[in-house]
Structure formats: C-alpha cells, structure tokens
Scaffold this active site. Structure first.
Site, PDB file in Angstrom:
ATOM      1  N   GLU A  11       6.333   5.985  -9.263  1.00 14.80           N
ATOM      2  CA  GLU A  11       4.894   5.660  -9.175  1.00 14.80           C
ATOM      3  C   GLU A  11       4.184   6.574  -8.193  1.00 14.80           C
ATOM      4  OE1 GLU A  11       5.103   1.399  -8.108  1.00 14.80           O
ATOM      5  OE2 GLU A  11       3.770   1.172  -9.818  1.00 14.80           O
ATOM      6  N   ASN A  53       1.609   2.969  -2.537  1.00 11.13           N
ATOM      7  CA  ASN A  53       0.958   3.907  -3.468  1.00 11.13           C
ATOM      8  C   ASN A  53      -0.289   4.502  -2.835  1.00 11.13           C
ATOM      9  OD1 ASN A  53       2.432   3.939  -6.174  1.00 11.13           O
ATOM     10  ND2 ASN A  53       2.414   1.783  -5.607  1.00 11.13           N
ATOM     11  N   GLY A  55       0.794  -1.226   0.000  1.00 14.96           N
ATOM     12  CA  GLY A  55       0.000   0.000   0.000  1.00 14.96           C
ATOM     13  C   GLY A  55       0.825   1.274   0.000  1.00 14.96           C
ATOM     14  N   MET A  94      -3.983  -6.969  -7.592  1.00 16.98           N
ATOM     15  CA  MET A  94      -3.342  -8.019  -8.398  1.00 16.98           C
ATOM     16  C   MET A  94      -4.345  -8.945  -9.084  1.00 16.98           C
ATOM     17  SD  MET A  94      -0.448  -6.920  -8.078  1.00 16.98           S
ATOM     18  CE  MET A  94       0.730  -8.042  -8.764  1.00 16.98           C
ATOM     19  N   HIS A  95      -5.594  -8.554  -9.184  1.00 16.14           N
ATOM     20  CA  HIS A  95      -6.542  -9.394  -9.940  1.00 16.14           C
ATOM     21  C   HIS A  95      -6.964  -8.664 -11.217  1.00 16.14           C
ATOM     22  CE1 HIS A  95      -7.038 -12.627  -7.198  1.00 16.14           C
ATOM     23  NE2 HIS A  95      -7.764 -12.010  -6.295  1.00 16.14           N
ATOM     24  N   HIS A 123       0.689   0.953 -13.258  1.00 20.05           N
ATOM     25  CA  HIS A 123       1.523  -0.201 -13.628  1.00 20.05           C
ATOM     26  C   HIS A 123       2.991   0.235 -13.732  1.00 20.05           C
ATOM     27  CE1 HIS A 123       2.494  -4.116 -15.162  1.00 20.05           C
ATOM     28  NE2 HIS A 123       3.054  -3.597 -16.231  1.00 20.05           N
TER      29      HIS A 123
HETATM   30  C1  GRF Z   1       3.234  -1.376  -7.399  1.00 23.27           C
HETATM   31  O1  GRF Z   1       4.461  -1.433  -8.095  1.00 23.27           O
HETATM   32  C2  GRF Z   1       2.105  -1.475  -8.375  1.00 23.27           C
HETATM   33  O2  GRF Z   1       2.279  -0.732  -9.549  1.00 23.27           O
HETATM   34  C3  GRF Z   1       2.163  -2.946  -8.678  1.00 23.27           C
HETATM   35  O3  GRF Z   1       2.344  -3.563  -7.403  1.00 23.27           O
HETATM   36  C4  GRF Z   1       3.024  -2.634  -6.575  1.00 23.27           C
HETATM   37  C5  GRF Z   1       2.151  -2.366  -5.383  1.00 23.27           C
HETATM   38  O4  GRF Z   1       2.868  -1.604  -4.486  1.00 23.27           O
HETATM   39  N1  GRF Z   1       0.955  -3.408  -9.319  1.00 23.27           N
HETATM   40  P1  GRF Z   1       2.116  -1.005  -3.181  1.00 23.27           P
HETATM   41  O5  GRF Z   1       1.216  -2.110  -2.643  1.00 23.27           O
HETATM   42  O6  GRF Z   1       1.317   0.179  -3.647  1.00 23.27           O
HETATM   43  O7  GRF Z   1       3.235  -0.642  -2.267  1.00 23.27           O
END
Ligand code: GRF
Length: 200
Positions: A185, A17, A15, A97-98, A116
């Site tokens: 990101e 992001n 989490g 992730m789904h 992504h």
């Molecule tokens: C990020 O790199 C996202 O783009 C990818 O999985 C990672 C998740 O990171 N799909 P977080 O859970 O936000 O730390």
C-alpha cells in the site's frame, strides 16, 4: 513556479499510509503538498504524524451529529466545507473508515481517491486482509493485493487508478501478510498520487 498539487488526507488510524506520502514528499519523490490532515478519531496517531511536521490537522467526529439526531448528509456536507477551505486538488482517503455520500463526493468530482487493501472486486469493506488470509487458507485464492480507486458512493468500488498484487505464502501468519500488504500500500499510494497529479 506553479503551486504543487494540494492534498487533503483523511485518516482514521495509525496513519502509516499518510506517513508514506509525507516521506515521499520530503524525499523529493512526490511533487505535492499535504495541506491538511483530518481524522474522525481523536486518537488517530496519524494526527500526531502531521502535527509533528506542522501540517494543519482537524478532528472531525461523526458522533456529535448522531447524538444530536443530525443526518449523515449534514456531517458529510460540513466535512466537505472543512476540506474545501483548503482548496485541495486531491482528497486522499488513507485509512478513512467512513463511507462518504454525494453530500461530500459531489463537492470534489473525480478528485477523491481511496486506498483499499484488496484487489478490485475482492473483499470490499473492513478486515479485507484477514478475509484474504482466510480465503487463502481455504484454498480459494493464491494471492491478494491492494488498489487505489476514485471514490463513488458504493464502498470500495469506483474506477481503479492503480493496483498491485501481494503474494501469500503457506507459512505466512496473518501478521506476515498484513505487513506485506501494508508495504505494498505504501508504495502504491505514492505511485497513484504521482500518476494522477502528473496527468492532470
Ligand atoms: C490501511 O490498510 C487502509 O487501506 C485501510 O486501513 C488501513 C489504514 O492504515 N483502510 P494506516 O492508518 O494508513 O496505517
């Protein structure tokens, strides 16, 4: 005073992001409100990040549907019901992730966005950063990047909303590149949400 855009954030992992969005809202850098956080994994630390500041959270796993022989469409439709109850302006997939089928996507047309860790058309799917790192070692690319795109049923392939490049250096370890890409990101996701919510 019109209500600030309502975000529902879907996560599966740490989490970081999600945390970038939380921090931007708190710092007054993003005019939005996170109204719910949903994870398919109970252990996702992102749920804790939300709970710490009182954001409603839900654990919504796919496994019970699989165990009961129920369809992916049923899971997606029930997930959409859960999300719709929060009346989101945007649904943000931050490490979700789904894959999501039209049973979910059609409920929020043009309002589901995915982050992504690769450039458009490159390294769709899992382990994108590692695959970019290995491609660099093979001399196939000299940089990578990240993107935010509108979600369509094809994985990591919808119309690009925002993208940013991330350099790769010969002395980089994979961990160095992962840290640089994740930092990219965190910046890009906030910018993309700001752009989309201010243009609506
Ligand atoms: C990020 O790199 C996202 O783009 C990818 O999985 C990672 C998740 O990171 N799909 P977080 O859970 O936000 O730390």
């Amino acid at each position: 005073m019109t209500e600030e855009p309502r975000l529902v954030v879907l996560i599966s992992g740490d989490g970081s992001n999600l945390q970038a969005i939380i921090d931007a809202v708190r710092a007054g850098k993003l005019a939005a409100q996170i109204v719910a956080v949903i994870s398919n994994r109970r252990a996702a630390f992102g749920l804790t990040r939300a709970q710490q500041i009182g954001i409603p959270t839900h654990h919504f796993p796919l496994k019970p549907y699989r165990d009961e022989g129920r369809s992916r469409q049923a899971y997606d439709a029930h997930l959409a019901d859960l999300v719709a109850a929060y009346a989101p302006d945007l649904v943000v997939l931050a490490g979700w992730m789904h894959l999501l089928s039209p049973a979910f996507l059609d409920r929020f047309p043009g309002r589901v966005f995915n982050l992504h860790p690769a450039l458009p058309g490159q390294f769709a799917g899992v382990h994108a950063i590692q695959r970019a790192y290995e491609a660099f070692q093979r001399g196939e690319i000299d940089h990578t990047g990240v993107m935010v795109h509108r979600v369509i049923p094809e994985m990591d392939a919808g119309p690009v909303v925002a993208t940013a490049e991330a350099p790769i250096y010969p002395e980089d370890t994979l961990a160095d590149l992962e840290a640089r890409v994740h930092a990219t990101e965190h910046r890009l996701l906030v910018e993309a949400i700001r752009d989309v919510t201010s243009n609506e």
